[in-house]
Design an enzyme around this catalytic site. Structure first.
Site, mmCIF file in Angstrom:
data_model
loop_
_atom_site.group_PDB
_atom_site.id
_atom_site.type_symbol
_atom_site.label_atom_id
_atom_site.label_comp_id
_atom_site.label_asym_id
_atom_site.label_seq_id
_atom_site.Cartn_x
_atom_site.Cartn_y
_atom_site.Cartn_z
ATOM 1 C CE LYS A 1 40.555 40.688 50.792
ATOM 2 N NZ LYS A 1 40.651 42.061 50.260
ATOM 3 N N GLY B 1 37.013 36.384 36.498
ATOM 4 C CA GLY B 1 38.226 36.276 35.697
ATOM 5 C C GLY B 1 39.023 35.019 35.986
ATOM 6 N N GLY C 1 33.902 41.430 36.903
ATOM 7 C CA GLY C 1 33.250 42.446 37.725
ATOM 8 C C GLY C 1 31.827 42.734 37.257
ATOM 9 N NE ARG D 1 37.734 40.706 29.437
ATOM 10 C CZ ARG D 1 37.905 41.427 30.532
ATOM 11 N NH1 ARG D 1 38.821 42.364 30.565
ATOM 12 N NH2 ARG D 1 37.157 41.210 31.593
HETATM 13 P P1 ADP Z 1 37.123 35.273 40.237
HETATM 14 O O1 ADP Z 1 38.107 36.144 39.502
HETATM 15 O O2 ADP Z 1 36.854 33.999 39.508
HETATM 16 O O3 ADP Z 1 35.875 36.020 40.602
HETATM 17 P P2 ADP Z 1 38.312 35.804 42.775
HETATM 18 O O4 ADP Z 1 39.035 36.967 42.189
HETATM 19 O O5 ADP Z 1 37.232 36.083 43.741
HETATM 20 O O6 ADP Z 1 37.780 34.837 41.613
HETATM 21 O O7 ADP Z 1 39.344 34.879 43.547
HETATM 22 C C1 ADP Z 1 40.365 34.199 42.880
HETATM 23 C C2 ADP Z 1 41.522 33.936 43.800
HETATM 24 O O8 ADP Z 1 41.120 33.281 44.983
HETATM 25 C C3 ADP Z 1 42.537 33.045 43.161
HETATM 26 O O9 ADP Z 1 43.663 33.802 42.833
HETATM 27 C C4 ADP Z 1 42.836 31.992 44.220
HETATM 28 O O10 ADP Z 1 44.219 31.764 44.402
HETATM 29 C C5 ADP Z 1 42.239 32.598 45.464
HETATM 30 N N1 ADP Z 1 41.893 31.572 46.448
HETATM 31 C C6 ADP Z 1 41.058 30.540 46.303
HETATM 32 N N2 ADP Z 1 41.066 29.763 47.412
HETATM 33 C C7 ADP Z 1 41.929 30.326 48.279
HETATM 34 C C8 ADP Z 1 42.394 29.987 49.601
HETATM 35 N N3 ADP Z 1 41.943 28.897 50.224
HETATM 36 N N4 ADP Z 1 43.295 30.808 50.179
HETATM 37 C C9 ADP Z 1 43.736 31.891 49.531
HETATM 38 N N5 ADP Z 1 43.356 32.258 48.292
HETATM 39 C C10 ADP Z 1 42.467 31.488 47.672
HETATM 40 MG MG MG Z 2 39.335 37.816 40.222
#
Ligand code: ADP
Ligand code: MG
Length: 396
Positions: free
Chosen positions: A199, A352, A375, A38
């Protein structure tokens, strides 16, 4: 975005320019910077202003100090890295508002630059207190918002200050918005979205809003479990949101009636426990064993997804396919990063963790764009208002 004024539309020569950058980098346990993406991304706007003889005052938050000074969240390591990267000393002040700060800013010569202390050391920042916003506004003649990672926040330094100064977008903010807008509104088709992460509840908005925009949707990661449950499958001890299963079912119906293909993993890597050391195996999604946990997408799913990826012209990726932080469960996410890099499509990565995964896989340079704001990019793709953007001056 093209509808908002940018730093190129205002006179900055000799002016005091207050730049809100997003220098919010992760810190390691010793308080050192764990990343500098960043900071690097913020430099073009700062350089642009310096070259045009502006007196540049840079503001940012770091972490969540909740309205009071926290020694470990001072911006000194940021100032140090910024100085290194810019090849010149960027002094850091001890506060971000007040008489002393105003005096220091008044001493700046054209082409000088200073960094203010963490804006979140004041409660007025996140409360968007008008008095605090005014105090910030006293440091500039022009406000440049370049903090894409913070534009979804209605804070004093991201939005409030724009009530008291002419406010325009910086070069990074403009680029982020242009790329996202193009991918969403005039993409080369087919347009594919790959949504993963932990989630469903975090990403309902994006799943809803992409419904009438994408040609194909892939859902992976932990959030796919809720869709499995909605289909009546056993998910063992996996991360799942049973109260969102109904919603997942409705979404699947909506996608079907819209004629948008929605792909879920057909096989998964499961582990006996949520641990890198746990025994693991590949199973079809219909055969997730009781007590086991879904950790990654399986090899068949990766192959199937690759075919869809190779047909797409534009791809939005948000959210990892598995628990990639644990070595044995990183492969689904890493191979997807590879397939995206090799696809020849215009790939935009938001989120992220997804961005971190792409960098770790070594494919960052082969993506068209990796957003600096998780976000903020989600909020944009959901079609929501971004207070840090709507507060800026419209182009005539
Ligand atoms: P981003 O930051 O790219 O938007 P998120 O914050 O939504 O992604 O989610 C990232 C997290 O999701 C990671 O830390 C990863 O470990 C978790 N994750 C991915 N698949 C699973 C799973 N099957 N069970 C639990 N956690 C998971
Ligand atoms: Mg995230």
């Amino acid at each position: 975005m093209v509808r908002k004024k940018t730093v190129e539309d205002v006179e900055v020569d000799g002016k005091r320019v207050l730049v809100r950058a997003d220098l919010n980098e992760p810190l390691d346990e010793n308080g050192n910077l764990a990343d500098d993406v960043r900071i690097r991304a913020s430099i073009p706007t700062i350089k642009y202003l310096i070259e045009r003889g502006a007196r540049v005052v840079v503001a940012s938050h770091l972490g969540r100090p909740s309205g009071k000074p926290v020694p470990g969240l001072r911006l000194d390591p940021v100032a140090e890295r910024l100085s290194e990267l810019m090849g010149r000393k960027v002094p850091k002040l001890d506060d971000c508002v007040g008489e002393e700060v105003e005096a220091r800013v008044a001493e700046l010569a054209p082409g000088d630059v200073v960094l203010l202390e963490n804006t979140r050391f004041h409660p007025g920042e996140t409360e968007n207190d008008p008095e605090f916003a005014k105090a910030l506004a006293r440091l500039g003649d022009v406000f440049v918002n370049d903090a894409f990672g913070a534009v979804h926040r209605n804070h004093a330094s991201t939005a409030g200050v724009a009530r008291y100064l002419p406010a325009v977008a910086g070069l990074l903010l403009r680029k982020e918005l242009e790329v996202l807008e193009k991918a969403l509104r005039e993409p080369k088709r087919p347009l594919l979205a790959i949504i993963g992460g932990a989630k469903v509840s975090d990403k309902i908005g994006i799943l809803e809003s992409l419904l009438d925009k994408v040609d194909t949707m892939i859902i992976g990661g932990g959030m796919a479990n809720t869709f499995f449950l909605a289909r009546g499958l056993n998910v063992g001890k996996s991360l799942v949101e049973p109260n969102k299963a109904e919603m997942a079912r409705n979404l699947m119906k909506k996608y079907e009636s819209n004629g948008v293909k929605l792909l879920l993993p057909t096989d998964v890597v499961v582990a006996e426990r949520f641990s890198a050391a746990a025994r693991n195996k590949v199973v079809p999604v219909e055969k997730i064993p009781d007590g086991w946990t879904v950790m990654d997408i399986g090899p068949q799913s990766r192959r199937d997804f690759r075919e869809v990826i190779n047909r797409a012209q534009t791809i939005l990726w948000n959210g990892p396919m598995g628990v990639f932080e644990m070595e044995p469960f990183a492969e689904g996410t890493m191979t997807m990063a590879q397939y995206l890099a090799e696809s020849g499509a215009s790939v935009v990565v938001g989120g992220g963790e997804s961005a971190a995964a792409v960098r770790r896989a070594g494919y960052a340079h082969r993506m068209m764009h990796i957003s600096t704001g998780g976000g903020a990019s989600l909020r944009f793709l959901e079609g929501k208002e971004l207070p840090g953007v709507s507060c800026l001056l419209d182009k005539e």
